[in-house]
Structure formats: structure tokens, C-alpha cells
Motif scaffolding. Structure first.
Motif, PDB file in Angstrom:
ATOM      1  N   UNK A 287      48.431  57.576  45.050  1.00 31.61           N
ATOM      2  CA  UNK A 287      48.941  56.768  43.948  1.00 31.61           C
ATOM      3  C   UNK A 287      49.334  55.399  44.491  1.00 31.61           C
ATOM      4  N   UNK A 288      49.011  54.380  43.721  1.00 33.25           N
ATOM      5  CA  UNK A 288      49.386  53.028  44.105  1.00 33.25           C
ATOM      6  C   UNK A 288      50.896  52.877  43.946  1.00 33.25           C
ATOM      7  N   UNK A 289      51.578  52.375  44.974  1.00 30.10           N
ATOM      8  CA  UNK A 289      53.028  52.201  44.839  1.00 30.10           C
ATOM      9  C   UNK A 289      53.347  51.164  43.765  1.00 30.10           C
ATOM     10  N   UNK A 290      54.471  51.350  43.100  1.00 25.78           N
ATOM     11  CA  UNK A 290      54.881  50.406  42.060  1.00 25.78           C
ATOM     12  C   UNK A 290      55.133  49.042  42.695  1.00 25.78           C
ATOM     13  N   UNK A 291      54.658  48.022  42.028  1.00 29.28           N
ATOM     14  CA  UNK A 291      54.842  46.660  42.535  1.00 29.28           C
ATOM     15  C   UNK A 291      56.302  46.245  42.370  1.00 29.28           C
TER      16      UNK A 291
ATOM     17  N   UNK B  66      60.733  31.915  44.327  1.00 29.79           N
ATOM     18  CA  UNK B  66      59.877  33.087  44.504  1.00 29.79           C
ATOM     19  C   UNK B  66      58.527  32.712  45.112  1.00 29.79           C
ATOM     20  N   UNK B  67      57.934  33.668  45.786  1.00 33.42           N
ATOM     21  CA  UNK B  67      56.596  33.480  46.349  1.00 33.42           C
ATOM     22  C   UNK B  67      55.559  33.494  45.224  1.00 33.42           C
ATOM     23  N   UNK B  68      54.449  32.782  45.404  1.00 33.61           N
ATOM     24  CA  UNK B  68      53.378  32.826  44.408  1.00 33.61           C
ATOM     25  C   UNK B  68      52.921  34.267  44.174  1.00 33.61           C
ATOM     26  N   UNK B  69      52.728  34.622  42.918  1.00 29.43           N
ATOM     27  CA  UNK B  69      52.297  35.969  42.561  1.00 29.43           C
ATOM     28  C   UNK B  69      53.422  36.962  42.372  1.00 29.43           C
ATOM     29  N   UNK B  70      54.660  36.550  42.666  1.00 24.13           N
ATOM     30  CA  UNK B  70      55.815  37.452  42.524  1.00 24.13           C
ATOM     31  C   UNK B  70      56.058  37.788  41.054  1.00 24.13           C
ATOM     32  N   UNK B  71      56.639  38.958  40.834  1.00 21.19           N
ATOM     33  CA  UNK B  71      56.977  39.396  39.484  1.00 21.19           C
ATOM     34  C   UNK B  71      58.470  39.260  39.248  1.00 21.19           C
ATOM     35  N   UNK B  72      58.824  38.802  38.049  1.00 20.83           N
ATOM     36  CA  UNK B  72      60.223  38.739  37.646  1.00 20.83           C
ATOM     37  C   UNK B  72      60.324  39.265  36.220  1.00 20.83           C
ATOM     38  N   UNK B  73      61.305  40.125  36.005  1.00 16.07           N
ATOM     39  CA  UNK B  73      61.541  40.684  34.669  1.00 16.07           C
ATOM     40  C   UNK B  73      62.808  40.040  34.119  1.00 16.07           C
ATOM     41  N   UNK B  74      62.685  39.434  32.953  1.00 18.10           N
ATOM     42  CA  UNK B  74      63.793  38.727  32.314  1.00 18.10           C
ATOM     43  C   UNK B  74      64.296  39.561  31.142  1.00 18.10           C
TER      44      UNK B  74
END
Length: 83
Positions: free
Chosen positions: A5-9, A35-43
Motif C-alpha cells: 500500500x502506498x503510504x499516506x502523503x 513550504x517546499x514545492x509540491x507540499x500539501x496543506x489542509x486549511x
């Protein structure tokens, strides 16, 4: 067959509940700058204008709005920083 299984990002969760326009966008922009390019942020936000402001911010700054969904008290947005 392999059952790998792919680990959660990883994502950063940023709680902006209780803030009114334009603070959610201003604080998101400032936080994303580090943040680094491609990083995920949840608002997480309770501002009703965020459903307009956050997608507009993503479009203007070149970020990818991955998901936008209502929550019990407002909205949740998952944004990927532009590469």
C-alpha cells in the motif's frame, strides 16, 4: 500478487477557524511561502467567503486546489503548492 500500500502523503493541517476575510487567505499565503514545492496543506475555515477566496487565491498564485469540502462548521481545503 503484492499487497503493498502506498503510504499516506504527509500534509500540514492549518486551523483558520474563527478568522474572517481576508485573514484566511493572507495567513495561508504566508504559511505556504515556507513550504517546499509540491507540499500539501489542509486549511480549515469557518469564513463563508473562503469558498470564493481560497479557490481564487490558488488560481492567482498557481497552486492546485486538490479538494474543497464542507464541514460541520465551515469548509476544508486541500492545497498543493505549485512546483
Amino acid at each position: 500478487m503484492s499487497d503493498e500500500r502506498k503510504p499516506a502523503e504527509e500534509k500540514i493541517v492549518y486551523d483558520l477557524r474563527g478568522l474572517k476575510c481576508p485573514l484566511p487567505v493572507l495567513k495561508t499565503r504566508k504559511r505556504m511561502a515556507a513550504l517546499a514545492p509540491g507540499a500539501l496543506i489542509e486549511i480549515e475555515t469557518t469564513d463563508p467567503m473562503a469558498v470564493i477566496d481560497i479557490p481564487h487565491f490558488c488560481n492567482e498564485d498557481g497552486h492546485q486546489l486538490e479538494t474543497a469540502e464542507p464541514t460541520e462548521s465551515g469548509h476544508r481545503f486541500l492545497i498543493r503548492k505549485k512546483i
